[in-house]
Enzyme design. Structure first.
Site, mmCIF file in Angstrom:
data_model
loop_
_atom_site.group_PDB
_atom_site.id
_atom_site.type_symbol
_atom_site.label_atom_id
_atom_site.label_comp_id
_atom_site.label_asym_id
_atom_site.label_seq_id
_atom_site.Cartn_x
_atom_site.Cartn_y
_atom_site.Cartn_z
ATOM 1 N N ASP A 377 9.240 25.744 16.946
ATOM 2 C CA ASP A 377 8.026 26.138 16.219
ATOM 3 C C ASP A 377 8.318 27.425 15.451
ATOM 4 O OD1 ASP A 377 5.393 26.248 15.412
ATOM 5 O OD2 ASP A 377 4.676 27.159 17.275
ATOM 6 N N GLU A 380 9.681 28.523 9.957
ATOM 7 C CA GLU A 380 9.699 28.561 8.467
ATOM 8 C C GLU A 380 10.643 29.641 7.965
ATOM 9 O OE1 GLU A 380 6.895 28.584 10.394
ATOM 10 O OE2 GLU A 380 6.825 26.401 10.241
ATOM 11 N N ASP A 455 -0.547 23.226 12.373
ATOM 12 C CA ASP A 455 -1.883 23.642 12.801
ATOM 13 C C ASP A 455 -2.999 23.077 11.930
ATOM 14 O OD1 ASP A 455 -0.511 25.003 14.686
ATOM 15 O OD2 ASP A 455 -0.663 26.949 13.693
HETATM 16 C C1 GLC Z 1 1.807 27.743 16.361
HETATM 17 C C2 GLC Z 1 2.038 26.262 16.545
HETATM 18 C C3 GLC Z 1 1.142 25.733 17.643
HETATM 19 C C4 GLC Z 1 1.414 26.513 18.921
HETATM 20 C C5 GLC Z 1 1.205 28.006 18.688
HETATM 21 C C6 GLC Z 1 1.583 28.826 19.909
HETATM 22 O O1 GLC Z 1 0.543 27.993 15.866
HETATM 23 O O2 GLC Z 1 1.880 25.551 15.363
HETATM 24 O O3 GLC Z 1 1.357 24.369 17.848
HETATM 25 O O4 GLC Z 1 0.570 26.079 19.936
HETATM 26 O O5 GLC Z 1 1.990 28.429 17.597
HETATM 27 O O6 GLC Z 1 2.890 28.633 20.248
#
Ligand code: GLC
Length: 776
Positions: A377, A380, A455
């Site tokens: 995650d 980017e 998200d």
């Molecule tokens: C980001 C991710 C989400 C995750 C959060 C905390 O917003 O896209 O899926 O739960 O980070 O890690």
């Protein structure tokens, strides 16, 4: 490559990669070195024959499929097929570099030309009339309400599929810096493509079918490897299951309530102060937990973010610093320090192969505790403090072939992280298929990871957008994708949750996930009525896993997506081409999710063919819309006439031994086929022949239906003992022969009228089942 004549200062070359695939490279003499993106993996056959004709003004290159013209004075160019139908035509004088050395060109947009693909994006399927920026960015809540003109998301794939009156062509600009495509937003007849750095490096695909363009692009950038079978199961996540006790309680609930589930996710609270690869106090015995989950058929996936906490006592940071593993600040004045969940953090330079290897090795800390998969995650990468939300454009990467500014390679960061994760899993779990999910990626991401769409919000708009978003990703070479079931930000109502789940049950990656502080979103959290619907939905999903697995195998072989826009098979049907609210799973299954609240019915467009309503078997003639009932417990699903659909016995996890009888439903129609595929679901042995594959066909002539089982390929023994053929709209009195042998009263008693059920023992050689009966 064939040198092209060009004005002073411009360096242009052309290559024929296949009769219908071409490469045009336009650079500046003495321009800055451009880093290879790594997106292209295909080594073209060198001997593609082409005729090159030079003239005073330029050059013409002709192959068996088409012709490319280049004007050496103006750099104008065009690509057309053998009949002279133009696929792409540049605007004269537009191809080249601006006064700041930025590359760009402009193309004509034809009447009724539609543009698809381009990775992840909000909005409708056809991207014409919008601006698309290719710059991976963490956009919390990609709500149209929040970002009305959102032009970037987490996954930038500068590949477009153009479709005009049924004829497809494709264009991929391999440049991982920032690109901006104005797809007829400013001038409806002009497609303007600009990049902030680098050169023009174009791959052009002549088509003319959608399939041939996407296959060509997939061959070039690589197809997805086979994921483990459990990737197709139901996955449950939330931000966060904060303790081991909670995770175990959730696992128990799934099993107690007999709700299928294959994986649970650990979001960032499993760590010690968000320090990557650590485990915090909430999880006193992670190995015991993962063992217990595994015994219940549930895998554990852990989140891994790139930001390494800038804590001088943190061993991962220390090891990284010793290796000079982090992205440097502009000017090379030490590492760039940004801020993400752990607070001040440094960012591993994944573009450097040695750093990728180091990172993959650090992953062992998790693998040793029984973690089965990695969820990448924030890659980017996100950097909270900076106004542009990511690394500074002049931050420095050491890619292994020089130092490059972040701006030139930005879109590769997440991809390279996913690559590090996958390669590390392959090294440390040899022989096992890695499971990696990523948020960010670039062209070719399908080789490294599954993509999930980040998200979203728990709004109906976002459920609606999920359909074209996943379809455009699927057209961009990423067949294994999905989004947070229920939406991430905010609280989903019971109805929204149900409708989202019913939709997602037909998407390759099926994961329920939700934000910190939102209401519980497990299937039982909305009370017994919703739980019952969720159970039936998940059971149908698990029954469909063999069908999906066969489609995944095809995706791995060819790049054909699992989830397809109607235009994939109906490119000449303008209503199908414009359809944003339905999709096909494979060729034969048409899904029309419910995308509006409170609607007792929805209109479904059936392309020009005959279709059968999945639940009732009702026959519908396509080429027109039908009104379908949408009670809360089901969404409209149709099967194409002639279609074959296997339904396996229900399981609560892909780890459970599958029953040995598969119901193969057959709907009447002139022809249909199914690729049946099995392997062990976890290892890499399928790569050396340990699979079982056969083509099953159906043909109907008059009152005779023939079902052909092709010879079994591969050396994996099928787990199946019995094929239960379920013929829709054939009477139980029909005459049946199996491999030539007449059957006595084959029809199973007690089966509804108009259903003929025939049990056929599994065998490895080719054979035919022949049925005579029913109306013509
Ligand atoms: C980001 C991710 C989400 C995750 C959060 C905390 O917003 O896209 O899926 O739960 O980070 O890690």
């Amino acid at each position: 490559m064939i040198p092209l004549p060009a004005p002073n200062g411009i360096h242009a070359r052309f290559a024929v990669l296949a009769p219908d695939v071409f490469r045009l490279r336009v650079g500046q003499e003495n321009g800055p070195a451009t880093p290879p993106s790594g997106a292209v993996v295909d080594r073209p056959a060198p001997e593609v024959s082409a005729t090159v004709r030079r003239s005073r003004t330029g050059i013409r290159i002709t192959t068996a499929s088409g012709e490319f013209h280049w004007n050496g004075r103006t750099c104008a160019w065009e690509l057309m097929d053998r009949r002279g139908l133009v696929a792409f035509r540049s605007r004269g004088g537009s191809t080249g570099f601006d006064h700041e050395g930025r590359p760009g060109f402009a193309l004509d947009l034809a009447d009724r030309e539609a543009l698809f693909g381009m990775g992840e994006g909000t909005g409708i399927l056809d991207r014409r009339g919008t601006v698309r920026e290719f710059w991976n960015i963490d956009v919390l809540g990609h709500a149209p309400a929040i970002h009305p003109a959102l032009s970037s998301l987490y996954v930038a794939i500068p590949f477009a599929l153009s479709l005009r009156e049924g004829r497809a062509a494709g264009l991929f600009w391999d440049n991982p810096g920032r690109q901006r495509w104005d797809l007829g937003a400013t001038d409806p007849r002009r497609w303007d493509l600009r990049a902030g750095t680098g050169i023009i490096d174009l791959f052009l695909f002549l088509g003319p079918t959608v399939e041939s363009v996407v296959r060509g692009y997939s061959r070039l950038t690589g197809t997805m490897p086979m994921p483990p079978e459990w990737a197709l199961g139901y996955h449950q996540s939330r931000y966060s299951y904060e303790t081991q006790a909670r995770v175990e309680a959730v696992a128990r609930e799934f099993r107690r309530r007999e709700l299928p589930c294959d994986a649970l996710y650990l979001d960032i609270h499993h760590m010690d102060g968000y320090r990557v690869f650590t485990v915090g106090e909430g999880f006193p015995d992670l190995p015991a937990m993962t063992r217990r989950l595994a015994r219940n058929g549930i895998r554990t996936v852990a989140i891994v973010d790139p930001g390494v906490k800038d804590d001088p006592r943190f061993p991962v940071l220390r090891r990284g610093r010793r290796r000079k593993a982090f992205v440097e600040a502009p000017g090379g004045t030490g590492d760039h320090i940004g801020r993400v969940w752990p607070g001040a953090s440094r960012f591993p330079d994944f573009l450097n192969p040695a750093v990728r290897r180091w990172w993959g090795d650090e992953q062992r800390a998790l693998l040793d505790q029984g973690i089965d998969g990695i969820w990448n995650d924030m890659n980017e990468p996100a950097d909270f403090d900076r106004p542009d939300k990511t690394l500074p454009p002049a931050a420095r990467h050491h890619t292994g072939d020089g130092v490059h500014p972040h701006a030139a390679v930005h879109n590769l960061y997440g991809q390279a992280m996913a690559q590090a994760s996958r390669d590390g899993l392959l090294r440390h779990r040899p022989g096992q298929r890695p499971f990696v999910v990523t948020r960010a990626g670039y062209a070719g991401i399908q080789r490294h990871a599954i993509v999930w769409t980040g998200d979203t919000s728990s709004h109906w708009e976002h459920l609606r957008e999920a359909v074209p978003m996943l379809l455009n990703l699927s057209l961009s070479g990423v067949p294994f994708c999905g989004g947070d079931v229920g939406g991430f930000l905010g609280n989903a109502s019971a109805e929204l949750f149900v409708r989202w789940l019913q939709f997602a049950a037909f998407t390759p990656f099926l994961r329920n996930h939700s934000n910190l502080g939102t209401r519980d979103q497990e299937p039982w959290a909305y009370g017994p009525e919703v739980e019952a619907v969720a159970r039936e939905t998940l059971r149908l999903r698990y029954q469909l896993i063999p069908y999906l697995y066969g489609l995944v195998r095809q995706a791995a072989d060819t790049g054909d997506p699992v989830m397809r826009p109607l235009l994939w098979h109906h490119a000449n049907d303008p209503v199908a081409v414009a359809c944003n609210t339905q999709f096909l799973v494979g060729r034969d299954l048409l899904v029309a999710p419910v995308l509006e609240p409170g609607c007792p019915s929805r209109s479904v467009y059936l392309p020009n063919d005959v279709w059968y309503e999945f639940w009732t078997g009702e026959r519908r003639v396509g080429g027109r819309p039908v009104l379908a009932d949408t009670p809360l417990d089901r969404i409209p699903i149709y099967v194409r006439a002639g279609g074959l659909l296997p339904l396996a016995p229900v399981r609560n996890s892909t780890r459970e031994v599958a029953g040995d009888t598969v119901a193969l439903h057959l709907w009447p129609g002139p022809e249909g086929s199914l690729l049946w595929y099995e392997d062990d679901g976890v290892s890499l042995d399928h790569g050396t022949g340990a699979f079982h594959r056969r083509l099953i066909t159906q043909e109907r002539r008059g009152r005779t239906t023939r079902v052909g089982f092709g010879p079994a390929e591969g050396r994996f023994p099928s787990r199946l003992r019995t094929w239960r053929l379920v013929f829709w709209h054939l009477p139980a009195t029909a005459r049946v022969r199996i491999a030539g042998v007449p059957q006595e009263s084959p029809g199973s008693p007690g089966v509804a009228d108009g259903l003929l059920v025939v049990d056929v023992p599994q065998r490895a050689d080719a054979f035919e089942v022949r049925v005579v009966g029913g109306s013509v």
